[in-house]
Design an enzyme around this catalytic site. Sequence first.
Site, PDB file in Angstrom:
ATOM      1  N   CYS A  71       0.874  -1.171   0.000  1.00  0.00           N
ATOM      2  CA  CYS A  71       0.000   0.000   0.000  1.00  0.00           C
ATOM      3  C   CYS A  71       0.906   1.215   0.000  1.00  0.00           C
ATOM      4  O   CYS A  71       2.118   1.092  -0.185  1.00  0.00           O
ATOM      5  CB  CYS A  71      -0.957  -0.008   1.195  1.00  0.00           C
ATOM      6  SG  CYS A  71      -0.179   0.362   2.767  1.00  0.00           S
ATOM      7  N   HIS A 110      -4.227   8.680   5.017  1.00  0.00           N
ATOM      8  CA  HIS A 110      -4.503   7.273   4.711  1.00  0.00           C
ATOM      9  C   HIS A 110      -5.927   6.965   5.166  1.00  0.00           C
ATOM     10  O   HIS A 110      -6.185   6.795   6.351  1.00  0.00           O
ATOM     11  CB  HIS A 110      -3.492   6.377   5.430  1.00  0.00           C
ATOM     12  CG  HIS A 110      -3.503   4.948   4.970  1.00  0.00           C
ATOM     13  ND1 HIS A 110      -4.509   4.071   5.278  1.00  0.00           N
ATOM     14  CD2 HIS A 110      -2.618   4.253   4.206  1.00  0.00           C
ATOM     15  CE1 HIS A 110      -4.249   2.893   4.747  1.00  0.00           C
ATOM     16  NE2 HIS A 110      -3.104   2.977   4.091  1.00  0.00           N
TER      17      HIS A 110
END
EC number: 2.7.1.-
Length: 688
Positions: free
Chosen positions: A460, A612
Site C-alpha cells: 500500500c 490514509h
Amino acid sequence: MFKKLFGQLQRIGKALMLPVAILPAAGILLAFGNAMHNEQLVEIAPWLKNDIIVMISSVMEAAGQVVFDNLPLLFAVGTALGLAGGDGVAALAALVGYLIMNATMGKVLHITIDDIFSYAKGAKELSQAAKEPAHALVLGIPTLQTGVFGGIIMGALAAWCYNKFYNITLPPFLGFFAGKRFVPIVTSVVAIATGVLLSFAWPPIQDGLNSLSNFLLNKNLTLTTFIFGIIERSLIPFGLHHIFYSPFWFEFGSYTNHAGELVRGDQRIWMAQLKDGVPFTAGAFTTGKYPFMMFGLPAAAFAIYKNARPERKKVVGGLMLSAGLTAFLTGITEPLEFSFLFVAPVLYGIHVLLAGTSFLVMHLLGVKIGMTFSGGFIDYILYGLLNWDRSHALLVIPVGIVYAIVYYFLFDFAIRKFKLKTPGREDEETEIRNSSVAKLPFDVLDAMGGKENIKHLDACITRLRVEVVDKSKVDVAGIKALGASGVLEVGNNMQAIFGPKSDQIKHDMAKIMSGEITKPSETTVTEEMSDEPVHVEALGTTDIYAPGVGQIIPLSEVPDQVFAGKMMGDGIGFIPEKGEIVAPFDGTVKTIFPTKHAIGLESESGVEVLIHIGIDTVKLNGEGFESLINVDEKVTQGQPLMKVNLAYLKAHAPSIVTPMIITNLENKELVIEDVQDADPGKLIMTVK
C-alpha cells in the site's frame, strides 16, 4: 476471517470507551459528594454540616450515582455511536431499541412489578435481596436483568441497522420514512426479535455468568486477580482490553445496597459501598493498577532515560518525563508503553507479568480502591486517600516504592543485557548499502529470502506486505539498511515500511519474480526515491487543518501498529463522519495511490502529509473512493480531495480511522491542538 474478526473486536473495544469516558465525571461527583459527609472529614471541617453544603453534596452524590445506576443504557447509546461513526440517529435507535427489548422480555416472561418490589411497613420498598435477582426494574420496566451486556448487544444491533439501512430508498408514498428515519423503525423490529430471543437464551447465560462469577470471585479469587492483571495488560497493544475488563467491572459479583438494590460488577459495587459507608469488599479488579501506574512505569521511564546515549538524553528525557508524568497523574500509560512495545517486546513481557503480580499483591494485602478512569494519582486521592480507613490506601505507597525499584532494575538489566534498542539507544546511523535506485527491488527481494521464499506479495502507500515461506531466511537488518524505516513481523507476514515507494518496489519485485524484469535498468523505481533520504526537512511554519468533519484521536489509538508506533511519522487519527476528505492546507497533490485510499500532499512551506483513509483499505481496490483531484494539481485549504462511501468502508474494512501523518517532520516541532470535534476550518496541528 480472523483479521476481519480482529478488526471488528477493535472497533467494539473502541466503541466501549465512549460510555466508559463518562464515568470519571460521574465518579468525581459521587466521590466528592460522598466525601463531603465523610465522618472523618466532617470532624476536621465542621462547616460541611451547613444545610446548603449538605444539599450540594447530596446533589453531587445523586448526580454521580444515577450514571452508574443506568450504565446499561449508556452502553447501548455509546456502543451504537461508536460503531456507527458518531451519528446521532444510531444513538436514538439504540435508546428506542433498548427500551423495546426490555419491555419485550418483561412481557414474554410475565415479569411484574411485584417480582421486583416487596411490600413492607405499608410502603413499597425495593427488595431485590428477597426477590429473584435475575429480574430488574429498568427505567420503570419490569424485565430480565441483562446488565451492560444487554446494552452492548442492543447498541451493536442499532449500529448494524444504521450502517445497513441509513440510505435506504422507499416507494414515493413512504418517502418520509426513507433514509435515516427508517433506522429507528427497523431497529424496533430487531429489538422485539432480540427481546424474544433473549427471553429464552439469557437465563442460561445468567446461570453461566453467575457460576463463573462464583468460581472466579469466591473459590479462586487470589489466582483470578493475577490472571486478570496479565490478560488486561496483554490486550493493551491490540486495543481489546476494554472488552476483557468490562464483565469484571460491570457484571461479575453482586451486592445489595442499603436501598435494597442489587448491584453487579466490581466497580459498581465499590461505588455503592462507598455511598453506603460500609467496609469495601470490591476493588479486586481495579486496585492493582495503582502501584505499577503511579510508581512502576515512571521508574521504567527513568531506566530508559538512563540507558540512552549521552547525546540523546535531552530528547529522551523530555519524552520519558512527559510519558511518566502522564502515567503517574492520570493512569494513561499507552504513550509510555508504546515507546518500548515495538522496539523491545521483552520489556513489555516483563511489564505484563509485574502488572499481574500487582493485582495479586494488592488483593493479598486487602487494599480496596475503586476507580473510574485509570489508576493514576487523581483517582488515588478521590477513591483511596479520602477513604483511607476503609480502603487501606496508604499501603499503595510502600508497595509502589517496591514496584518502582523492581521495575527500574529489571528494565535497566534487560536493556543492557539484551542490548535493547529503547529510545535513545537506536543505531546512530543506519548504513546505506551501495545500491543504485534501479537495483533496490532486486536487493529487497534478496533480503526477503529470494523468489522461492515469497508466498504472497502486496503493498500500500506506506508499506510493502510480504508473506514468506520461511521467516528465518528474511534479513530484517538488511531490509532496514535498504531504507525501510521499520519492519513489522506478524507470523510469516512481513511489513517493510518504505513509504510512498512501497508500491513501485512491489511492482518491480513481481516483475522480477515473473521474469519480465531481468536487470536493474528495467525497473521503474524513480531516482527521487532512492539514495536520498525519504524524509526532507520542512521549511517554515505550517498550520494544518482538519481534513473533514469528524473526531480527532491520538495517533497511539489508531488500530494499526505501523501508524500507532509512528513508524511513518507523527500525526493524529481522524474518524470521518461525512464522506468527504478535504485539503488540510494550501499546497500540491504529490501522490494518489492507485486504489485511491491514500493521498500525499505537500504544503507551500514543504511539509509533507499523508492522509490514509481507513485501515487496510488498500484491499478494497478503489471501491468506495472517488478521487476529485490529480497528481501535481494545486489545491487550497478546504478543497474537496476525495469522496468516500463510509457505509461501504465500515462494512468491508477493519476500521474507518484515518491516520494523518507528517512524513518529513525531521527536527521540526509538531504541536497538536487539544481538539476532539473537528471540521475543515478547525486547526488541528502546526509544524514549527
